[in-house]
Design a protein around this motif. Structure first.
Motif, PDB file in Angstrom:
ATOM      1  N   CYS A 122       0.907  -1.383   0.053  1.00 36.96           N
ATOM      2  CA  CYS A 122       0.080   0.104   0.201  1.00 36.96           C
ATOM      3  C   CYS A 122       0.482   1.124   0.773  1.00 36.96           C
ATOM      4  O   CYS A 122       1.663   0.931   0.382  1.00 36.96           O
ATOM      5  CB  CYS A 122      -0.575   0.156   1.285  1.00 36.96           C
ATOM      6  SG  CYS A 122      -2.443  -1.210   1.289  1.00 36.96           S
ATOM      7  N   HIS A 123       0.335   2.317  -0.876  1.00 37.39           N
ATOM      8  CA  HIS A 123       1.329   3.823  -0.805  1.00 37.39           C
ATOM      9  C   HIS A 123       0.870   3.866   0.863  1.00 37.39           C
ATOM     10  O   HIS A 123       0.182   3.860   1.688  1.00 37.39           O
ATOM     11  CB  HIS A 123       1.010   4.484  -1.515  1.00 37.39           C
ATOM     12  CG  HIS A 123      -0.774   5.030  -1.840  1.00 37.39           C
ATOM     13  ND1 HIS A 123      -1.250   4.444  -2.484  1.00 37.39           N
ATOM     14  CD2 HIS A 123      -0.935   5.897  -1.179  1.00 37.39           C
ATOM     15  CE1 HIS A 123      -2.954   4.754  -1.934  1.00 37.39           C
ATOM     16  NE2 HIS A 123      -2.366   5.733  -0.767  1.00 37.39           N
ATOM     17  N   SER A 124       2.132   4.891   1.121  1.00 42.23           N
ATOM     18  CA  SER A 124       2.106   4.804   2.795  1.00 42.23           C
ATOM     19  C   SER A 124       1.305   7.160   2.992  1.00 42.23           C
ATOM     20  O   SER A 124       1.995   7.596   1.854  1.00 42.23           O
ATOM     21  CB  SER A 124       3.452   4.537   3.396  1.00 42.23           C
ATOM     22  OG  SER A 124       3.388   6.299   4.200  1.00 42.23           O
ATOM     23  N   ARG A 125       0.617   6.927   4.318  1.00 42.50           N
ATOM     24  CA  ARG A 125       0.207   8.746   4.085  1.00 42.50           C
ATOM     25  C   ARG A 125       0.759   9.248   6.157  1.00 42.50           C
ATOM     26  O   ARG A 125       0.282   7.801   6.599  1.00 42.50           O
ATOM     27  CB  ARG A 125      -1.479   8.443   3.691  1.00 42.50           C
ATOM     28  CG  ARG A 125      -1.562   9.911   4.104  1.00 42.50           C
ATOM     29  CD  ARG A 125      -2.487  10.592   2.859  1.00 42.50           C
ATOM     30  NE  ARG A 125      -3.822  10.287   3.519  1.00 42.50           N
ATOM     31  CZ  ARG A 125      -4.908   9.480   3.040  1.00 42.50           C
ATOM     32  NH1 ARG A 125      -5.250   9.643   2.279  1.00 42.50           N
ATOM     33  NH2 ARG A 125      -5.773   8.640   3.691  1.00 42.50           N
ATOM     34  N   GLN A 126       1.165  10.015   5.895  1.00 39.09           N
ATOM     35  CA  GLN A 126       1.116  10.540   7.479  1.00 39.09           C
ATOM     36  C   GLN A 126       1.852   9.086   8.485  1.00 39.09           C
ATOM     37  O   GLN A 126       2.243   8.400   9.071  1.00 39.09           O
ATOM     38  CB  GLN A 126      -0.193  10.340   8.346  1.00 39.09           C
ATOM     39  CG  GLN A 126       0.007  11.837   7.926  1.00 39.09           C
ATOM     40  CD  GLN A 126      -1.375  12.375   7.964  1.00 39.09           C
ATOM     41  OE1 GLN A 126      -2.020  11.112   8.078  1.00 39.09           O
ATOM     42  NE2 GLN A 126      -2.037  13.354   8.083  1.00 39.09           N
ATOM     43  N   GLY A 127       3.058   8.677   7.605  1.00 37.58           N
ATOM     44  CA  GLY A 127       3.519   6.930   8.271  1.00 37.58           C
ATOM     45  C   GLY A 127       2.801   6.465   8.169  1.00 37.58           C
ATOM     46  O   GLY A 127       3.378   5.020   8.840  1.00 37.58           O
ATOM     47  N   LEU A 128       1.801   5.943   7.562  1.00 40.97           N
ATOM     48  CA  LEU A 128       0.827   4.630   7.943  1.00 40.97           C
ATOM     49  C   LEU A 128       0.171   4.359   6.099  1.00 40.97           C
ATOM     50  O   LEU A 128       0.161   5.115   5.374  1.00 40.97           O
ATOM     51  CB  LEU A 128      -0.421   5.047   8.521  1.00 40.97           C
ATOM     52  CG  LEU A 128      -0.564   4.540   9.988  1.00 40.97           C
ATOM     53  CD1 LEU A 128      -1.849   5.184  11.009  1.00 40.97           C
ATOM     54  CD2 LEU A 128       0.732   4.111  10.200  1.00 40.97           C
ATOM     55  N   PRO A 129       0.125   2.853   6.492  1.00 42.97           N
ATOM     56  CA  PRO A 129      -0.549   1.861   5.559  1.00 42.97           C
ATOM     57  C   PRO A 129      -1.856   2.987   5.049  1.00 42.97           C
ATOM     58  O   PRO A 129      -2.560   3.546   6.156  1.00 42.97           O
ATOM     59  CB  PRO A 129       0.113   1.018   5.017  1.00 42.97           C
ATOM     60  CG  PRO A 129      -0.257   0.903   6.030  1.00 42.97           C
ATOM     61  CD  PRO A 129       0.392   1.519   6.961  1.00 42.97           C
ATOM     62  N   ALA A 130      -1.987   3.411   3.743  1.00 36.66           N
ATOM     63  CA  ALA A 130      -3.354   3.336   3.548  1.00 36.66           C
ATOM     64  C   ALA A 130      -4.017   2.880   2.075  1.00 36.66           C
ATOM     65  O   ALA A 130      -3.692   2.992   0.703  1.00 36.66           O
ATOM     66  CB  ALA A 130      -3.537   5.202   2.495  1.00 36.66           C
ATOM     67  N   PHE A 131      -4.939   2.115   2.743  1.00 31.98           N
ATOM     68  CA  PHE A 131      -6.070   1.702   1.898  1.00 31.98           C
ATOM     69  C   PHE A 131      -6.507   2.148   0.863  1.00 31.98           C
ATOM     70  O   PHE A 131      -6.371   3.520   0.841  1.00 31.98           O
ATOM     71  CB  PHE A 131      -6.632   0.485   2.132  1.00 31.98           C
ATOM     72  CG  PHE A 131      -5.808  -0.432   2.917  1.00 31.98           C
ATOM     73  CD1 PHE A 131      -6.137  -1.809   2.355  1.00 31.98           C
ATOM     74  CD2 PHE A 131      -5.362  -0.914   4.034  1.00 31.98           C
ATOM     75  CE1 PHE A 131      -5.250  -2.661   2.612  1.00 31.98           C
ATOM     76  CE2 PHE A 131      -4.906  -2.271   4.055  1.00 31.98           C
ATOM     77  CZ  PHE A 131      -4.457  -3.225   3.694  1.00 31.98           C
ATOM     78  N   ASP A 132      -6.621   1.764  -0.941  1.00 32.41           N
ATOM     79  CA  ASP A 132      -7.622   2.828  -1.359  1.00 32.41           C
ATOM     80  C   ASP A 132      -8.690   2.667  -1.545  1.00 32.41           C
ATOM     81  O   ASP A 132      -9.472   3.795  -0.926  1.00 32.41           O
ATOM     82  CB  ASP A 132      -7.610   2.806  -2.902  1.00 32.41           C
ATOM     83  CG  ASP A 132      -5.767   3.023  -4.110  1.00 32.41           C
ATOM     84  OD1 ASP A 132      -5.897   3.929  -3.206  1.00 32.41           O
ATOM     85  OD2 ASP A 132      -5.691   1.572  -3.790  1.00 32.41           O
TER      86      ASP A 132
END
Ligand code: 6PG
Length: 236
Positions: A122-132
């Motif tokens: 998954c891509h990451s956002r704010q240091g956490l994975p971000a599922f679509d």
């Protein structure tokens, strides 16, 4: 902001969501999706297999699970088994795009392995994975994924996944934690049936009692509830 989409019954909910899924997957380069267990997803998978096997570009999807029971993949209670039987066996999907939880492994070890796998894909956002997209259900006790009311701490736990325990059977489960669910690009709840009506009414009326239900703590920017009249009937 919660967006509510109301339908007459569980079949209408599953059909509408299947159509929505086609639009999401078609418009993305790649879509990472966390699936749920439960009765409405089962209906959804059946509809997807029967009506969308050829129209959805399945090769653009990576499938994960928001929760899994700690049983082997051939077990009747395995969410993976249900998805395989109702969906994967009927569509052209690369097995490398199916990322199941190893329910047969040691739960703690598996929670760590699956956490790492999620971070890799998954891509990451704010240091956490971000599922679509994360698909969730809600149990009649207000649980979601496998975060149950007696384990509210999992809503704030560190780590992408944790081991949960079913309050009645004691069955171990691997579940996404609250921070990862709430970091998704989008969360869609599929909720149907009369037995959900009381909890839905408390949640949608923002009553204090609803704070005890894990499902009420999901607040992604894009949050949709696909819900049928039976489950919604005490809200109006
Ligand atoms: C599971 C689920 C669980 C489910 C709810 C609702 O594996 O048990 O992921 O959270 O979504 O219990 O289930 P129904 O759709 O059957 O009401």
């Amino acid at each position: 902001m919660r967006e509510v989409k109301r339908f007459k019954d569980n079949h209408a909910v599953a059909s509408a969501f299947a159509k929505y899924l086609l639009s999401v997957i078609s418009s993305n380069e790649v879509t990472t999706i966390a699936l749920s267990g439960g009765s409405t997803p089962k209906l959804l998978f059946k509809i997807l297999a029967e009506e969308y096997a050829d129209s959805i570009p399945w090769q653009k999807v990576h499938f994960f699970w928001g929760d899994e029971r700690c049983v082997p993949p051939t077990h009747e209670e395995s969410n993976y088994k249900m998805t395989k039987e109702f969906l994967f066996d009927h569509i052209g999907i690369d097995p490398n795009n199916i990322h199941r939880v190893y329910g047969e492994s040691d739960p703690e070890e598996e929670a760590k392995r699956y956490s790492a796998l999620i971070s890799t894909i998954c891509h990451s956002r704010q240091g956490l994975p971000a599922f679509d997209l994360i698909i969730l259900g809600m149990g009649d006790d207000g649980h979601t994924a496998s975060i149950f009311p007696h384990q509210m701490e999992l809503l704030d736990a560190t780590g992408n996944c944790a081991v949960a325990t079913h309050p009645v059977s004691g069955q171990k489960r691997v579940t996404l934690t609250g921070p990862v669910i709430n970091n998704a690009q989008e969360v869609c709840f599929l909720v149907t049936g009369e037995n959900k009506a009381e909890k839905i009414s408390e949640i949608f009326k923002d009553q204090d009692s609803a704070k005890a239900y894990p499902a009420s703590h999901i607040h992604t920017g894009k949050l949709k509830w696909f819900i049928d009249e039976d489950a919604y009937r005490l809200v109006d």
